[in-house]
Every structure is written in C-alpha cells, then in structure tokens.
Design a protein around this motif. Sequence first.
Motif, PDB file in Angstrom:
ATOM      1  N   MET A   1       0.812  -1.190   0.000  1.00  0.00           N
ATOM      2  CA  MET A   1       0.000   0.000   0.000  1.00  0.00           C
ATOM      3  C   MET A   1       0.863   1.264   0.000  1.00  0.00           C
ATOM      4  SD  MET A   1      -3.293   1.241   1.489  1.00  0.00           S
ATOM      5  CE  MET A   1      -3.660   2.739   2.315  1.00  0.00           C
ATOM      6  N   SER A   2       1.899   1.306   0.853  1.00  0.00           N
ATOM      7  CA  SER A   2       2.750   2.482   0.941  1.00  0.00           C
ATOM      8  C   SER A   2       3.533   2.696  -0.336  1.00  0.00           C
ATOM      9  CB  SER A   2       3.721   2.353   2.118  1.00  0.00           C
ATOM     10  OG  SER A   2       2.996   2.325   3.320  1.00  0.00           O
ATOM     11  N   LEU A   3       3.915   1.601  -0.991  1.00  0.00           N
ATOM     12  CA  LEU A   3       4.667   1.731  -2.233  1.00  0.00           C
ATOM     13  C   LEU A   3       3.806   2.364  -3.309  1.00  0.00           C
ATOM     14  CD1 LEU A   3       7.425   1.264  -3.381  1.00  0.00           C
ATOM     15  CD2 LEU A   3       6.730  -1.019  -4.071  1.00  0.00           C
ATOM     16  N   SER A   4       2.523   2.004  -3.368  1.00  0.00           N
ATOM     17  CA  SER A   4       1.648   2.618  -4.359  1.00  0.00           C
ATOM     18  C   SER A   4       1.445   4.105  -4.041  1.00  0.00           C
ATOM     19  CB  SER A   4       0.308   1.896  -4.435  1.00  0.00           C
ATOM     20  OG  SER A   4      -0.417   2.046  -3.234  1.00  0.00           O
ATOM     21  N   ARG A   5       1.422   4.464  -2.751  1.00  0.00           N
ATOM     22  CA  ARG A   5       1.328   5.888  -2.386  1.00  0.00           C
ATOM     23  C   ARG A   5       2.571   6.621  -2.861  1.00  0.00           C
ATOM     24  NH1 ARG A   5      -0.299   6.484   3.825  1.00  0.00           N
ATOM     25  NH2 ARG A   5       1.635   5.322   4.007  1.00  0.00           N
ATOM     26  N   ALA A   6       3.720   5.993  -2.717  1.00  0.00           N
ATOM     27  CA  ALA A   6       4.974   6.600  -3.162  1.00  0.00           C
ATOM     28  C   ALA A   6       4.964   6.777  -4.677  1.00  0.00           C
ATOM     29  CB  ALA A   6       6.163   5.745  -2.733  1.00  0.00           C
ATOM     30  N   LYS A   7       4.478   5.771  -5.396  1.00  0.00           N
ATOM     31  CA  LYS A   7       4.435   5.853  -6.860  1.00  0.00           C
ATOM     32  C   LYS A   7       3.474   6.941  -7.325  1.00  0.00           C
ATOM     33  CE  LYS A   7       5.864   1.160  -7.923  1.00  0.00           C
ATOM     34  NZ  LYS A   7       5.473  -0.144  -8.467  1.00  0.00           N
ATOM     35  N   ARG A   8       2.375   7.112  -6.600  1.00  0.00           N
ATOM     36  CA  ARG A   8       1.416   8.153  -6.980  1.00  0.00           C
ATOM     37  C   ARG A   8       2.009   9.547  -6.818  1.00  0.00           C
ATOM     38  NH1 ARG A   8      -2.818   5.050  -4.027  1.00  0.00           N
ATOM     39  NH2 ARG A   8      -2.396   6.499  -2.343  1.00  0.00           N
ATOM     40  N   LEU A   9       2.981   9.686  -5.961  1.00  0.00           N
ATOM     41  CA  LEU A   9       3.603  10.994  -5.738  1.00  0.00           C
ATOM     42  C   LEU A   9       4.690  11.323  -6.756  1.00  0.00           C
ATOM     43  CD1 LEU A   9       3.891  11.268  -1.859  1.00  0.00           C
ATOM     44  CD2 LEU A   9       2.470  12.615  -3.387  1.00  0.00           C
ATOM     45  N   LEU A  10       5.119  10.357  -7.535  1.00  0.00           N
ATOM     46  CA  LEU A  10       6.209  10.601  -8.484  1.00  0.00           C
ATOM     47  C   LEU A  10       5.895  11.728  -9.472  1.00  0.00           C
ATOM     48  CD1 LEU A  10       7.617   7.013  -9.082  1.00  0.00           C
ATOM     49  CD2 LEU A  10       8.480   8.832  -7.582  1.00  0.00           C
ATOM     50  N   PRO A  11       4.687  11.807 -10.043  1.00  0.00           N
ATOM     51  CA  PRO A  11       4.400  12.946 -10.933  1.00  0.00           C
ATOM     52  C   PRO A  11       4.443  14.289 -10.191  1.00  0.00           C
ATOM     53  CG  PRO A  11       2.762  11.213 -11.246  1.00  0.00           C
ATOM     54  CD  PRO A  11       3.580  10.829 -10.063  1.00  0.00           C
ATOM     55  N   VAL A  12       4.026  14.279  -8.943  1.00  0.00           N
ATOM     56  CA  VAL A  12       4.060  15.507  -8.144  1.00  0.00           C
ATOM     57  C   VAL A  12       5.510  15.925  -7.915  1.00  0.00           C
ATOM     58  CG1 VAL A  12       3.439  16.542  -5.926  1.00  0.00           C
ATOM     59  CG2 VAL A  12       1.864  14.947  -7.045  1.00  0.00           C
TER      60      VAL A  12
ATOM     61  N   GLU B   1      12.108  18.882  -1.224  1.00  0.00           N
ATOM     62  CA  GLU B   1      12.752  18.034  -0.223  1.00  0.00           C
ATOM     63  C   GLU B   1      11.716  17.367   0.669  1.00  0.00           C
ATOM     64  OE1 GLU B   1      16.051  17.122  -0.027  1.00  0.00           O
ATOM     65  OE2 GLU B   1      15.980  18.083  -1.989  1.00  0.00           O
ATOM     66  N   GLY B   2      10.668  18.101   1.025  1.00  0.00           N
ATOM     67  CA  GLY B   2       9.598  17.522   1.836  1.00  0.00           C
ATOM     68  C   GLY B   2       8.908  16.377   1.108  1.00  0.00           C
ATOM     69  N   LEU B   3       8.640  16.579  -0.175  1.00  0.00           N
ATOM     70  CA  LEU B   3       8.012  15.510  -0.968  1.00  0.00           C
ATOM     71  C   LEU B   3       8.933  14.293  -1.071  1.00  0.00           C
ATOM     72  CD1 LEU B   3       6.396  17.642  -3.810  1.00  0.00           C
ATOM     73  CD2 LEU B   3       5.179  16.211  -2.146  1.00  0.00           C
ATOM     74  N   ARG B   4      10.203  14.542  -1.280  1.00  0.00           N
ATOM     75  CA  ARG B   4      11.165  13.430  -1.367  1.00  0.00           C
ATOM     76  C   ARG B   4      11.215  12.637  -0.059  1.00  0.00           C
ATOM     77  NH1 ARG B   4      15.963  16.597  -4.615  1.00  0.00           N
ATOM     78  NH2 ARG B   4      15.173  16.163  -6.719  1.00  0.00           N
ATOM     79  N   LYS B   5      11.180  13.353   1.051  1.00  0.00           N
ATOM     80  CA  LYS B   5      11.185  12.674   2.354  1.00  0.00           C
ATOM     81  C   LYS B   5       9.911  11.861   2.547  1.00  0.00           C
ATOM     82  CE  LYS B   5      14.258  15.849   4.724  1.00  0.00           C
ATOM     83  NZ  LYS B   5      14.412  16.891   5.746  1.00  0.00           N
ATOM     84  N   LEU B   6       8.792  12.415   2.100  1.00  0.00           N
ATOM     85  CA  LEU B   6       7.524  11.703   2.214  1.00  0.00           C
ATOM     86  C   LEU B   6       7.555  10.420   1.387  1.00  0.00           C
ATOM     87  CD1 LEU B   6       4.624  11.633   3.281  1.00  0.00           C
ATOM     88  CD2 LEU B   6       3.951  12.974   1.259  1.00  0.00           C
ATOM     89  N   VAL B   7       8.043  10.510   0.162  1.00  0.00           N
ATOM     90  CA  VAL B   7       8.154   9.327  -0.685  1.00  0.00           C
ATOM     91  C   VAL B   7       9.086   8.309  -0.043  1.00  0.00           C
ATOM     92  CG1 VAL B   7       9.089   8.473  -2.881  1.00  0.00           C
ATOM     93  CG2 VAL B   7       7.535  10.416  -2.868  1.00  0.00           C
ATOM     94  N   GLN B   8      10.195   8.777   0.510  1.00  0.00           N
ATOM     95  CA  GLN B   8      11.127   7.858   1.164  1.00  0.00           C
ATOM     96  C   GLN B   8      10.457   7.174   2.353  1.00  0.00           C
ATOM     97  OE1 GLN B   8      14.323   7.030   0.069  1.00  0.00           O
ATOM     98  NE2 GLN B   8      13.963   5.411   1.546  1.00  0.00           N
ATOM     99  N   ARG B   9       9.659   7.936   3.101  1.00  0.00           N
ATOM    100  CA  ARG B   9       8.941   7.344   4.235  1.00  0.00           C
ATOM    101  C   ARG B   9       7.968   6.280   3.753  1.00  0.00           C
ATOM    102  NH1 ARG B   9       5.214  11.165   7.028  1.00  0.00           N
ATOM    103  NH2 ARG B   9       3.504   9.855   6.350  1.00  0.00           N
ATOM    104  N   TYR B  10       7.244   6.578   2.671  1.00  0.00           N
ATOM    105  CA  TYR B  10       6.313   5.588   2.108  1.00  0.00           C
ATOM    106  C   TYR B  10       7.059   4.350   1.627  1.00  0.00           C
ATOM    107  CZ  TYR B  10       2.471   9.021   2.094  1.00  0.00           C
ATOM    108  OH  TYR B  10       1.495   9.916   2.443  1.00  0.00           O
TER     109      TYR B  10
END
Length: 149
Positions: free
Chosen positions: A1-12, A111-120
């Motif tokens: 689930m978290s990986l799909s959240r991370a993937k959804r953020l890639l365009p952002v 940087e905040g988005l990158r950290k969020l993706v890393q957390r996911y």
Amino acid sequence: MSLSRAKRLLPVISMAEKAEREAALQVGHCNGLVAQGEVQLGTLESYRADYQQQWITEGQRGVSGQWLINYQRFLGQLDTAINQQQTSLDWHRNNLGKAREIWQQRHARLEGLRKLVQRYQDEAQRADDKREQKLLDELSQRLSAHRHD
C-alpha cells in the motif's frame, strides 16, 4: 500500500523538480542582472571620478565660464545617470531576493516531498519484510509440525 502511495507521488515530485529548476534559473538570471548593473554603476562612478579629476587638472590652468557651465551640466547628467543606475540596481537586487525566496520555498517543498516518498517506501519495505517473516514463520511451523507427525 505504501509503495503505491509513493508511486502516486512521483508525478508531483517531477512537477516540483521542474518548478525548482525554473526558480533556480530565475535566480541565475536575476543574479546576472545584478552583476551587470553593478558593473555599469562602477563604470559610471569611475567615469565621474575621472571627470572630476579633469576639473582639478583644468582648474589649475584656468577655465572659461562656458567650460565651467558645460562641466557642471555634464556632471549633473552623470549624477542623474548614477542615481538612475543605483535605482535600477536596487530594483534588480530586490528581484534577486524575491527569486531566492521562491527558490528556497520550492526547494523546501521538493525536499519535503522526497522525504515523504522515502517514508512511504520505507513503510512498504517494512511491510514486505514483515510479510516475508510471517511466511517464513508459517513455513517453519508447518515443517516443524510435519516432522512431529
């Protein structure tokens, strides 16, 4: 689930990277305008100093009233040009400051988005590890139960 959240953020993240790059380019452009303005101001101030030195040199020899009028008129024009250039330089410096602020905001957002993706991604990895460990534990229990039978 978290990986799909991370993937959804890639365009952002891609859009945020583009926005940060554009802001960085704007900072560079503004920085160039400030540098150019500083050179122009320095040139005008140097020319004014040279012109004042000419006054000292010519004044020692004696000058006509017309020469003095022309000197004062031109010196006034130089002062006006220097003031205008200083105003322009102040404006460009202000724009540079605003461009830096925008870049800093965009950089912080990225940087905040990158950290969020890393957390996911970390959460997804932990969930995968947990599932794998659960499967290994179940397999171990089955093998152990199978041996006792």
